[in-house]
Enzyme design. Structure first.
Site, PDB file in Angstrom:
ATOM      1  CD  GLU A 157      34.967  46.951  41.300  1.00 30.19           C
ATOM      2  OE1 GLU A 157      34.341  46.624  42.378  1.00 30.19           O
ATOM      3  OE2 GLU A 157      35.221  46.006  40.547  1.00 30.19           O
ATOM      4  CG  HIS A 217      30.651  45.137  43.696  1.00 28.12           C
ATOM      5  ND1 HIS A 217      29.832  43.971  44.118  1.00 28.12           N
ATOM      6  CD2 HIS A 217      31.501  44.705  42.980  1.00 28.12           C
ATOM      7  CE1 HIS A 217      30.210  42.698  43.268  1.00 28.12           C
ATOM      8  NE2 HIS A 217      31.411  43.461  42.627  1.00 28.12           N
TER       9      HIS A 217
END
Ligand SMILES: [Zn+2]
Length: 699
Positions: free
Chosen positions: A491, A494
């Site tokens: 994550e 991202h």
């Protein structure tokens, strides 16, 4: 998420027939907070609906002005002007949908049901506005006149295609049908999501002390806390949240209870109650197929894949099928090895899906002398977070400082200021780690504000990483397992893309099957010994992880790969199967799933990573897109080789990755970006090697 991103130039004129604008609504003025993050404590449920309505009203005026402009259409007065429109609706949408995912409640859920069809209609109003499209088309047809730079050309091309793909070229009657379909879909999608949350929250497996054999202390403690919170002190409650169910399946010696919890997990949305998703999903599949046909495509998949790297369903199936063939024998071999353990222990039964985690853990112990519980003490959440920060610092020179007094999207979230090596401000990063009833399952990265330019000046991003990790319990801090550590790195990848974005325009057109490259490449650093030695420190003694344990992690890198690949590919293939159905595409979900997995030869010991009725991805943007994880895995494994070749913290490679990939995503062709970074097209061999799918299967 929305067609219309970013409508600047707030129109402050209040409409005569409407009540005065309530200026106490936080969305209508400057936020006046540190780094202008949303003032979460001031935003109340009652503020959303008026802000949405006003945002749409403002947007309509802007679109009217744009479409009615008498000047000759140019890139500036049409494409750039459209790009700048929609400031308020973007502002409120970003906050609202980030909150309904991570911190929802009944009021927000009701607003979600009410607003989704309205937003869908609003989007259709814009993309089906004939005067506006005429101007866009004129710029597109005459683009050579405007001396556009490559980013402008890319944006123009994609804006034009977006209109066409949204139905701008259809006749009036078909456009009306399209509007209706979009209305229905918007409501069904929201309902599907809300049902999964409801089903996840409503189930708890309560057990007695005698039923806890084999479970680690930390899991027992948190199960006691969950039971207590549910008003049944003295009992132990396990849930279908990842940090509860998977350690339970791994360690519980009670086979019946494992089966019970697993069945609850795999039947979410399939219980024949008011939260059942079978009908909703089949309606979604039917409507999407119908819409694709209306727009001139054979199937929804053909429609979705056209602007992606994969381009066609065939290209997706070619990749998935070739890996499937390799993964199944590896998984079958894993079954054999686990069955041997069952037989040796005198169990007179065949391995079932709900047994997998338990016997896989035994197999890991037997083959690699490694136990998940041995690792957790070295993966204290705070240390892992510092590990991610260190990794990003060594690659890109950026730093992370906690911001005090910063409004938070939830009291449990943390806020960091991200700075460049020279101390300049990059953006704000929120981290929100643990499960709760107001949060949907999974882990994701979102944004409360995207990077954009206002009058040529950059407005920095506010990015959020949301996870569902093991909670601290009692005296124990949050100790993660390896998968959770990988999820955080993922994550965070991202998040880096959001933080490093340097788009000239608000509109960006990311190829969805490229989007997991920035995230998945980060996972490669998790077990790099050079980094492990920095962050993996024992939560009590502070000792770095012993070299012997690092060696064991490395030795076990092919552990369970048959399972991991098979369950992921099964879900990816299921998604493709639904969306390559031609209209009328009427399916009975349960029998379709069963027949399909039978047909492709999914072994009975493995269940798809997601079953249909809680497969949120195929509703929310990963429809005909779950393959993206695999597609991007070819890219990330190949791209990481570039780091391996020069050193995993090589500054030049990192700089090139940042400039060519992270900064550019959505503003140029994905394959071109990759070529600019790697100097050649991606190769599949690194993926096969890293997943143990090349070497002969051990017997
Ligand atoms: Zn991801």
């Amino acid at each position: 998420m929305f067609l219309l991103y970013g409508i600047a130039g707030m129109l402050l004129t209040a409409c005569k027939n409407k009540p005065e604008t309530d200026m106490s609504n936080p969305f209508y003025s400057e936020y006046n907070t540190p780094f202008n993050v949303p003032p979460f404590e001031k935003i109340m449920a009652k503020h959303y609906m008026p802000a949405f309505e006003k945002g749409m009203a403002d947007g309509r005026k802007e679109i009217e002005a744009l479409a009615g402009n008498r000047e000759k259409p140019t890139f500036e007065n049409t494409i750039a002007a459209l790009d700048k429109s929609g400031d308020l609706i973007t502002r409120v949408s970003l906050v609202f949908f980030a909150q309904t995912s991570a911190n929802t409640n009944d009021s927000l859920q009701n607003i979600e049901v009410e607003i989704s069809p309205k937003l869908a209609a609003f989007n259709d109003e814009i993309s089906l506005n004939p005067d506006l499209f005429k101007r866009v088309k004129s710029v597109y047809d005459n683009q050579d006149e405007f001396n556009l730079n490559p980013e402008q050309k890319f944006i123009l091309e994609n804006v034009y295609k977006r209109f066409v793909r949204a139905g701008a070229n259809l006749n009036k009657q078909d456009q009306d049908t399209l509007r209706k379909i979009n209305q229905e879909l918007s409501v069904l999608g929201v309902k599907f999501n809300q049902n999964v949350l409801e089903e996840t929250n409503s189930y708890k497996l309560f057990v007695e002390k005698d039923d806890l054999a084999g479970l680690p202390e930390s899991l027992i403690n948190s199960a006691a806390e969950v039971a207590k919170a549910a008003g049944r002190e003295g009992k132990y409650a396990f849930t279908t949240q990842r940090p509860s169910i998977f350690p339970f399946l791994q360690y519980s010696q009670n086979r019946e209870l494992r089966r019970e919890l697993f069945n609850a997990y795999t039947n979410r949305g399939n219980n024949g109650n008011e939260f059942d998703n079978n009908k909703i999903l089949s309606d979604i599949i039917r409507l999407r197929a119908q819409r694709a046909r209306l727009l001139g495509y054979k199937t929804h998949s053909d429609y979705v894949l056209e602007p992606r790297m994969a381009k066609t369903p065939k290209n997706v199936f070619d990749l998935l099928d070739s890996l499937w063939e390799k993964a199944i024998p590896v998984a079958q071999n894993e079954v054999k090895e686990m069955q041997k353990i069952i037989d040796r222990e005198g169990g007179k039964f065949r391995l079932e899906p709900s047994d997998w985690w338990y016997y896989a853990e035994k197999l890991r112990k037997q083959k690699y002398d490694l136990d998940d519980n041995e690792l957790r003490p070295y993966f204290k959440l705070d240390n892992v977070r510092e590990g991610v920060f260190t990794c990003a610092n060594r690659l890109y020179g950026i730093t992370f400082e906690p911001i005090s007094g910063c409004p938070l999207p939830h009291p449990e979230a943390q806020a960091y200021e991200v700075k460049e090596a020279d101390g300049s401000h990059t953006g704000v990063l929120y981290l929100d780690f643990h499960p709760r009833d107001s949060k949907r399952q999974g882990a994701w990265c979102g944004g409360y504000r995207n990077y954009h330019l206002v009058d040529g000046k950059p407005v920095t991003p506010v990015v959020t990483v949301v996870c569902n990790f093991t909670r601290p319990s009692g005296e124990l801090p949050a100790l993660l397992n390896l998968e959770e550590v990988e999820t955080l790195f993922h994550e965070f990848g991202h998040a880096l893309e959001g933080l490093f974005c340097k788009n000239q325009y608000n509109s960006s057109f990311i190829a969805w099957d490229f989007v997991e490259l920035p995230s998945q490449i980060m996972e490669h650093w998790v077990t790099e010994p050079e980094l492990l030695n920095v962050y993996a420190r024992h939560y009590v003694t502070g000792e770095p992880i012993p070299a012997a344990l690092v060696k064991k992690i490395d030795n076990s890198k092919y552990f369970n790969q048959g399972f991991i690949n098979t369950e992921l590919l099964a879900a990816s293939l299921l998604d493709m199967a639904y969306y390559t159905l031609e209209p009328p595409a009427i399916v009975d979900i349960q029998s379709f799933e069963k027949e399909f997995f039978g047909k492709i030869g999914l072994i009975p010991e493995i269940v798809s990573r997601y079953r249909s009725t809680y497969f949120l991805h195929i509703i929310d943007g990963y429809d005909s897109g779950y393959y993206s994880y695999t597609w991007a895995a070819v890219l990330d494994n190949d791209a990481f080789e570039a780091f391996r070749e020069k050193g995993v913290f090589d500054k030049t490679v990192a700089e090139s990755f940042r400039r060519n990939i992270l900064e550019k995503d959505g503003t140029m062709d994905a394959m071109q970006m990759y070529l600019n970074f790697r100097g050649r097209e991606p190769q599949i061999e690194p993926l096969l090697r890293n997943r143990g799918l090349i070497p002969a299967v051990e017997n």
